[in-house]
Motif scaffolding. Sequence first.
Motif, PDB file in Angstrom:
ATOM      1  N   ALA A 197       0.846  -1.204   0.000  1.00  0.00           N
ATOM      2  CA  ALA A 197       0.000   0.000   0.000  1.00  0.00           C
ATOM      3  C   ALA A 197       0.881   1.253   0.000  1.00  0.00           C
ATOM      4  O   ALA A 197       2.053   1.208   0.368  1.00  0.00           O
ATOM      5  N   LEU A 198       0.306   2.371  -0.397  1.00  0.00           N
ATOM      6  CA  LEU A 198       1.035   3.641  -0.402  1.00  0.00           C
ATOM      7  C   LEU A 198       1.625   3.925   0.984  1.00  0.00           C
ATOM      8  O   LEU A 198       2.779   4.317   1.110  1.00  0.00           O
ATOM      9  N   THR A 199       0.809   3.751   2.014  1.00  0.00           N
ATOM     10  CA  THR A 199       1.287   3.796   3.396  1.00  0.00           C
ATOM     11  C   THR A 199       1.155   2.378   3.941  1.00  0.00           C
ATOM     12  O   THR A 199       0.037   1.899   4.134  1.00  0.00           O
ATOM     13  N   PRO A 200       2.271   1.678   4.155  1.00  0.00           N
ATOM     14  CA  PRO A 200       2.186   0.293   4.639  1.00  0.00           C
ATOM     15  C   PRO A 200       1.371   0.207   5.929  1.00  0.00           C
ATOM     16  O   PRO A 200       1.566   0.988   6.855  1.00  0.00           O
ATOM     17  N   TYR A 201       0.436  -0.747   5.962  1.00  0.00           N
ATOM     18  CA  TYR A 201      -0.452  -0.862   7.109  1.00  0.00           C
ATOM     19  C   TYR A 201      -0.694  -2.327   7.470  1.00  0.00           C
ATOM     20  O   TYR A 201      -0.412  -3.235   6.706  1.00  0.00           O
ATOM     21  N   ILE A 202      -1.227  -2.495   8.674  1.00  0.00           N
ATOM     22  CA  ILE A 202      -1.674  -3.811   9.126  1.00  0.00           C
ATOM     23  C   ILE A 202      -3.140  -3.709   9.505  1.00  0.00           C
ATOM     24  O   ILE A 202      -3.641  -2.621   9.813  1.00  0.00           O
TER      25      ILE A 202
END
Length: 180
Positions: A108-113
Motif C-alpha cells: 500500500a502507499l502507506t504500509p499498514y496492518i
Amino acid sequence: MNLQKAAFDQSAADIRFGWFQDETLADDIARFFTENTGKSYISHTDIQWGRALSAECWSPSLHDNIALLAQKAAEHKKQNKTSAIWLATAIQGSNLAGIAFVTLRRDALTPYITLEDVIIKEPLRSHGTGSALINWVCGQCRNLGFRQVFLESAVGNIRAHILFHRHGFETLSVVMSRDL
C-alpha cells in the motif's frame, strides 16, 4: 506445547508473545478460536470469508476454516512475506492465552496492518492480556516499517470496543450489509 489446558494465572506479566510458525498446531489454534468466540464476535469479514453464515450464526466449517488460515499464516511467516496474513500468539506457561490474526499490507502507499481477530482466553480477559498482545503486535509491525493499524469489530462486541478505544483506535466508518 499443550494448548488445551485451562489453568491460567490472572496476570499478563508471565505471557510470551510470538509469531505462529508451527502449522502442525493449526488444529489447536482453530479449537482455541471456536471455544473463545461467540455470536457477538461475528463481523463482516467472518461472513465474507465464509467463517459465518450470517451475523447470528457461525459456519459449520468454522473450525476447518480457521485451521487452514492458521496454516497459511505459519507458511507466510516462515517465508517472511510482508503482504500476507500472520498469526500472533500469547502463551502463558504451555497454554495458549490469546491470538491475533494480522494482515500485513506492505504494497500500500502507506504500509499498514489490519488486526483481523484479537481473541483472549475468557479467564484472562480484563487482566491486561489483550492490551499486551495489541502492544506487542503494533511494536513488531512498527519495527517492520508499517505505519498504520486498522481493525474491525462486530457491533455488539462492546468489551472489545472499550479495549480498542483505550488503545487510541477511532471509529472511521460503518460497514453495512444486506442479502441480494
